[in-house]
Design a protein around this motif. Structure first.
Motif, mmCIF file in Angstrom:
data_model
loop_
_atom_site.group_PDB
_atom_site.id
_atom_site.type_symbol
_atom_site.label_atom_id
_atom_site.label_comp_id
_atom_site.label_asym_id
_atom_site.label_seq_id
_atom_site.Cartn_x
_atom_site.Cartn_y
_atom_site.Cartn_z
ATOM 1 N N GLU A 83 0.894 -1.159 0.000
ATOM 2 C CA GLU A 83 0.000 0.000 0.000
ATOM 3 C C GLU A 83 0.929 1.203 0.000
ATOM 4 N N SER A 84 0.664 2.183 -0.893
ATOM 5 C CA SER A 84 1.703 3.189 -1.135
ATOM 6 C C SER A 84 1.265 4.641 -0.908
ATOM 7 N N HIS A 85 -0.018 4.893 -0.590
ATOM 8 C CA HIS A 85 -0.456 6.298 -0.545
ATOM 9 C C HIS A 85 -0.557 6.804 0.894
ATOM 10 N N SER A 132 12.027 0.013 -1.304
ATOM 11 C CA SER A 132 11.494 0.867 -0.251
ATOM 12 C C SER A 132 11.605 2.349 -0.630
ATOM 13 N N THR A 133 11.406 3.182 0.374
ATOM 14 C CA THR A 133 11.168 4.602 0.127
ATOM 15 C C THR A 133 12.096 5.485 0.958
ATOM 16 N N ASP A 134 12.308 6.715 0.486
ATOM 17 C CA ASP A 134 13.084 7.681 1.282
ATOM 18 C C ASP A 134 12.304 8.152 2.507
ATOM 19 N N GLU A 135 10.986 7.870 2.539
ATOM 20 C CA GLU A 135 10.180 8.354 3.668
ATOM 21 C C GLU A 135 10.573 7.704 4.987
ATOM 22 N N PRO A 158 1.885 6.487 9.188
ATOM 23 C CA PRO A 158 1.662 5.033 9.223
ATOM 24 C C PRO A 158 2.286 4.339 8.006
ATOM 25 N N TYR A 159 2.208 4.991 6.835
ATOM 26 C CA TYR A 159 2.832 4.394 5.646
ATOM 27 C C TYR A 159 4.335 4.234 5.835
ATOM 28 N N SER A 160 5.014 5.339 6.197
ATOM 29 C CA SER A 160 6.473 5.251 6.259
ATOM 30 C C SER A 160 6.924 4.352 7.407
ATOM 31 N N SER A 187 13.160 8.175 -3.882
ATOM 32 C CA SER A 187 12.376 9.396 -3.695
ATOM 33 C C SER A 187 11.087 9.327 -4.525
ATOM 34 N N ASN A 188 10.364 10.443 -4.604
ATOM 35 C CA ASN A 188 9.065 10.480 -5.296
ATOM 36 C C ASN A 188 9.210 10.185 -6.784
ATOM 37 N N ASN A 189 8.424 9.228 -7.247
ATOM 38 C CA ASN A 189 8.402 8.903 -8.677
ATOM 39 C C ASN A 189 7.259 9.626 -9.371
ATOM 40 N N LYS A 198 -2.151 10.529 -6.621
ATOM 41 C CA LYS A 198 -0.853 11.112 -6.268
ATOM 42 C C LYS A 198 -0.747 12.499 -6.905
ATOM 43 N N LEU A 199 0.109 13.352 -6.337
ATOM 44 C CA LEU A 199 0.089 14.777 -6.679
ATOM 45 C C LEU A 199 0.121 15.056 -8.190
ATOM 46 N N ILE A 200 1.108 14.513 -8.896
ATOM 47 C CA ILE A 200 1.289 14.954 -10.291
ATOM 48 C C ILE A 200 0.136 14.523 -11.208
ATOM 49 N N LEU A 213 -7.126 22.737 -7.919
ATOM 50 C CA LEU A 213 -5.861 22.004 -7.771
ATOM 51 C C LEU A 213 -5.457 22.085 -6.299
ATOM 52 N N PRO A 214 -5.702 20.998 -5.518
ATOM 53 C CA PRO A 214 -5.498 21.080 -4.066
ATOM 54 C C PRO A 214 -4.019 21.052 -3.691
ATOM 55 N N VAL A 215 -3.572 22.127 -3.049
ATOM 56 C CA VAL A 215 -2.196 22.202 -2.542
ATOM 57 C C VAL A 215 -2.278 22.208 -1.023
ATOM 58 N N TYR A 216 -1.640 21.217 -0.380
ATOM 59 C CA TYR A 216 -1.723 21.098 1.074
ATOM 60 C C TYR A 216 -0.902 22.204 1.744
ATOM 61 N N GLY A 217 -1.483 22.819 2.788
ATOM 62 C CA GLY A 217 -0.766 23.849 3.544
ATOM 63 C C GLY A 217 -0.393 25.011 2.644
ATOM 64 N N THR A 257 9.534 22.531 -4.496
ATOM 65 C CA THR A 257 8.382 22.673 -3.597
ATOM 66 C C THR A 257 7.144 22.153 -4.332
ATOM 67 N N ASN A 258 6.143 21.754 -3.550
ATOM 68 C CA ASN A 258 4.905 21.275 -4.182
ATOM 69 C C ASN A 258 4.268 22.369 -5.030
ATOM 70 N N LEU A 259 4.329 23.609 -4.527
ATOM 71 C CA LEU A 259 3.721 24.701 -5.296
ATOM 72 C C LEU A 259 4.438 24.868 -6.645
ATOM 73 N N ASP A 290 -3.702 21.162 5.574
ATOM 74 C CA ASP A 290 -2.488 20.372 5.417
ATOM 75 C C ASP A 290 -2.720 18.911 5.795
ATOM 76 N N ARG A 291 -1.881 18.034 5.240
ATOM 77 C CA ARG A 291 -1.845 16.621 5.623
ATOM 78 C C ARG A 291 -1.344 16.537 7.077
ATOM 79 N N PRO A 292 -2.023 15.775 7.959
ATOM 80 C CA PRO A 292 -1.524 15.650 9.336
ATOM 81 C C PRO A 292 -0.113 15.053 9.341
ATOM 82 N N GLY A 293 0.769 15.666 10.146
ATOM 83 C CA GLY A 293 2.139 15.139 10.261
ATOM 84 C C GLY A 293 2.960 15.260 8.994
ATOM 85 N N HIS A 294 2.605 16.196 8.135
ATOM 86 C CA HIS A 294 3.215 16.328 6.798
ATOM 87 C C HIS A 294 4.721 16.574 6.880
ATOM 88 N N ASP A 295 5.529 15.646 6.380
ATOM 89 C CA ASP A 295 6.985 15.832 6.375
ATOM 90 C C ASP A 295 7.340 17.019 5.486
HETATM 91 O O1 DAU Z 1 9.046 9.831 -1.219
HETATM 92 C C1 DAU Z 1 8.602 8.618 -1.758
HETATM 93 C C2 DAU Z 1 7.105 8.492 -1.574
HETATM 94 O O2 DAU Z 1 6.504 9.400 -2.502
HETATM 95 C C3 DAU Z 1 6.592 7.078 -1.786
HETATM 96 O O3 DAU Z 1 7.137 6.232 -0.826
HETATM 97 C C4 DAU Z 1 5.065 7.047 -1.717
HETATM 98 O O4 DAU Z 1 4.599 5.745 -2.023
HETATM 99 C C5 DAU Z 1 4.516 8.032 -2.745
HETATM 100 O O5 DAU Z 1 3.105 8.072 -2.662
HETATM 101 C C6 DAU Z 1 5.095 9.420 -2.507
HETATM 102 O O6 DAU Z 1 4.606 9.972 -1.258
HETATM 103 P P1 DAU Z 1 4.148 11.497 -1.123
HETATM 104 O O7 DAU Z 1 3.224 11.623 0.012
HETATM 105 O O8 DAU Z 1 5.336 12.402 -1.166
HETATM 106 O O9 DAU Z 1 3.383 11.651 -2.551
HETATM 107 P P2 DAU Z 1 2.021 12.406 -2.942
HETATM 108 O O10 DAU Z 1 1.962 12.425 -4.434
HETATM 109 O O11 DAU Z 1 0.858 11.888 -2.194
HETATM 110 O O12 DAU Z 1 2.294 13.892 -2.438
HETATM 111 C C7 DAU Z 1 3.415 14.637 -2.895
HETATM 112 C C8 DAU Z 1 3.428 15.951 -2.116
HETATM 113 O O13 DAU Z 1 2.309 16.738 -2.551
HETATM 114 C C9 DAU Z 1 3.269 15.788 -0.618
HETATM 115 O O14 DAU Z 1 4.062 16.762 0.050
HETATM 116 C C10 DAU Z 1 1.792 16.062 -0.359
HETATM 117 C C11 DAU Z 1 1.425 17.033 -1.465
HETATM 118 N N1 DAU Z 1 0.054 16.933 -2.008
HETATM 119 C C12 DAU Z 1 -0.404 15.714 -2.373
HETATM 120 C C13 DAU Z 1 -1.668 15.575 -2.908
HETATM 121 C C14 DAU Z 1 -2.211 14.215 -3.293
HETATM 122 C C15 DAU Z 1 -0.701 18.088 -2.182
HETATM 123 O O15 DAU Z 1 -0.251 19.205 -1.872
HETATM 124 N N2 DAU Z 1 -1.965 17.945 -2.730
HETATM 125 C C16 DAU Z 1 -2.485 16.731 -3.074
HETATM 126 O O16 DAU Z 1 -3.656 16.677 -3.535
#
Ligand code: DAU
Ligand code: NAD
Length: 355
Positions: A83-85, A132-135, A158-160, A187-189, A198-200, A213-217, A257-259, A290-295
């Motif tokens: 499970e990866s999300h 595995s993952t950098d998380e 919980p995932y990491s 790292s992130n693929n 997933k974000l992209i 386009l939801p951007v956390y925090g 940055t995510n933005l 924001d995502r709870p506990g967001h790294d």
């Molecule tokens: O770093 C490797 C990890 O990358 C993998 O181990 C995970 O399986 C993979 O899902 C990914 O985890 P992230 O949580 O970094 O990926 P995600 O695409 O969910 O989110 C990327 C960043 O964007 C993260 O800081 C949260 C943010 N985000 C995500 C979503 C889905 C947003 O701002 N808005 C969103 O709608």
């Protein structure tokens, strides 16, 4: 060479299957339970190839996995099924513990028995590669240096935590039972065939459809991006040439940055397919809870795999992102059925709140 790949119907696993079969001529046995994240359409480029075969199977059943190993006789296992999300792990951690921890335990026990029955060159050749993952390294402050293979584990979600647990099990099975393991932490693929939660891909498809386009925090969290095809090449390299007991960090040397990522998607889409009203898609950006506990940040030092195994990322983020967006524009038949189900861009469970 024959490799048993778990999770081969997922995003990275399918890229690994395509790379092994099409580019390297390696036989692949794909073992996948086909969860919500799986898509057999991602394997169409290899599904008719005699080098490829598929078993629908839950990795949490060690007897069934051992039976597949005994009948298929793989030279190596590449274990990607998980499970990866992260957001799903916050809303429902149980399946993450089941699949990522117990599933890896089950894979290790099956591999231990299978390996103990091998003799001669087959026994010497066998490898168990855990993906595995950098998380697992946790929250990296903005001003600290990159994750190396010796950075202490400090998982946050919980995932990491489930992935970190699985890494510890893999190392323990090597140390205690001598199973020849290699590990990699990536790292992130991003790239084609990524599930649009997933974000992209989520932002690409929302932007295409004129949705928020939801951007956390504040969007200032940083991730290190790598194209999935570069990751698949790194994984094949580690599985076949990695040193037993070692782990390898894999990354793109590409912190954003995510933005910045979301803005880049908007600009590329505006250039490739302008909106009918001519407005910039950046107008659709919506800052949400924001995502709870967001790294804050992940960033990989990949100098070990570069120096020791000669792997290096082959494309820039800007090239890879433009190609990826082109792929989503050209492959609506792949993503439309998934989007039509329910993944239109809300945070799972709690839902996003606009801030
Ligand atoms: O770093 C490797 C990890 O990358 C993998 O181990 C995970 O399986 C993979 O899902 C990914 O985890 P992230 O949580 O970094 O990926 P995600 O695409 O969910 O989110 C990327 C960043 O964007 C993260 O800081 C949260 C943010 N985000 C995500 C979503 C889905 C947003 O701002 N808005 C969103 O709608
Ligand atoms: P994904 O969610 O796209 O695919 C996971 C696959 O595993 C699916 O095909 C699913 O059906 C299968 N699976 C899940 N539970 C299973 C079970 N019990 N038995 C058999 N199959 C099962 O995942 P992904 O993004 O391709 O990630 C693959 C691996 O790479 C994971 O181990 C993940 O932790 C790791 N990883 C991912 C990233 C990333 O950015 N996506 C980065 C670094 C590491």
């Amino acid at each position: 060479m024959k490799i048993l790949v778990t999770g081969g119907a997922g995003f990275i696993g399918s890229a690994v299957c395509r790379h092994l079969v099409k580019d390297l001529g390696t036989a692949v046995v794909n073992v996948d339970k086909l969860t919500y994240a799986a898509n057999l359409d991602s394997l169409k480029p290899v599904s008719e190839n005699p080098l490829y075969s598929f078993h629908r199977q839950d990795i949490c059943d060690p007897e069934a996995i051992l039976a597949i190993m005994r009948s298929e006789k793989p030279d190596a296992v590449m274990h990607l099924a998980a499970e990866s999300h992260v957001d799903r792990s916050i809303d429902g951690p149980a399946i993450f513990i089941e699949t990522n921890v117990m599933g890896t335990y089950s894979m290790l026990e099956a591999a231990r028995t299978y390996w103990s029955e091998l003799e001669g060159p087959a026994r010497d050749r066998f490898r168990f590669h855990h993906i595995s993952t950098d998380e697992v390294y946790g929250d990296l402050p903005f001003d600290e240096s990159l994750f190396t293979e010796t950075t202490p584990y400090a998982p946050s979600s919980p995932y990491s935590a489930s992935k970190a647990s699985s890494d510890h099990l893999v190392r323990a099975w090597n140390h205690t039972y001598g199973i020849p393991v290699v590990l990699s932490n990536c790292s992130n693929n991003y790239g084609p065939y990524q599930f649009p939660e997933k974000l992209i891909p989520l932002v690409t498809l929302n932007a295409l459809e004129g949705k928020p386009l939801p951007v956390y925090g504040k969007g200032d969290n940083v991730r290190d991006w790598l194209h999935v095809e570069d990751h698949a090449k790194a994984l094949a390299t580690v599985a076949t040439r990695g040193e037993i007991g070692h782990s390898y960090n894999v990354g793109g040397r590409c912190e954003r940055t995510n933005l910045a990522v979301v803005e880049a998607i908007c600009d590329i889409l505006d250039a490739q397919l302008p909106r009918p009203d001519g407005l910039p898609r950046r107008n659709l950006i919506s800052f949400v809870t924001d995502r709870p506990g967001h790294d804050r940040r992940y960033a990989i030092d990949c100098s070990k795999i570069e120096a020791e195994l000669g792997w290096t990322p082959s494309r820039t983020f800007e090239e890879g992102l433009a190609d990826t967006i082109r792929w989503y524009l050209a492959n609506e038949d792949w993503w439309r059925p998934i989007r039509d189900k329910n993944y239109a861009g809300q945070r799972l469970g709690t839902g996003s709140t606009k801030t």
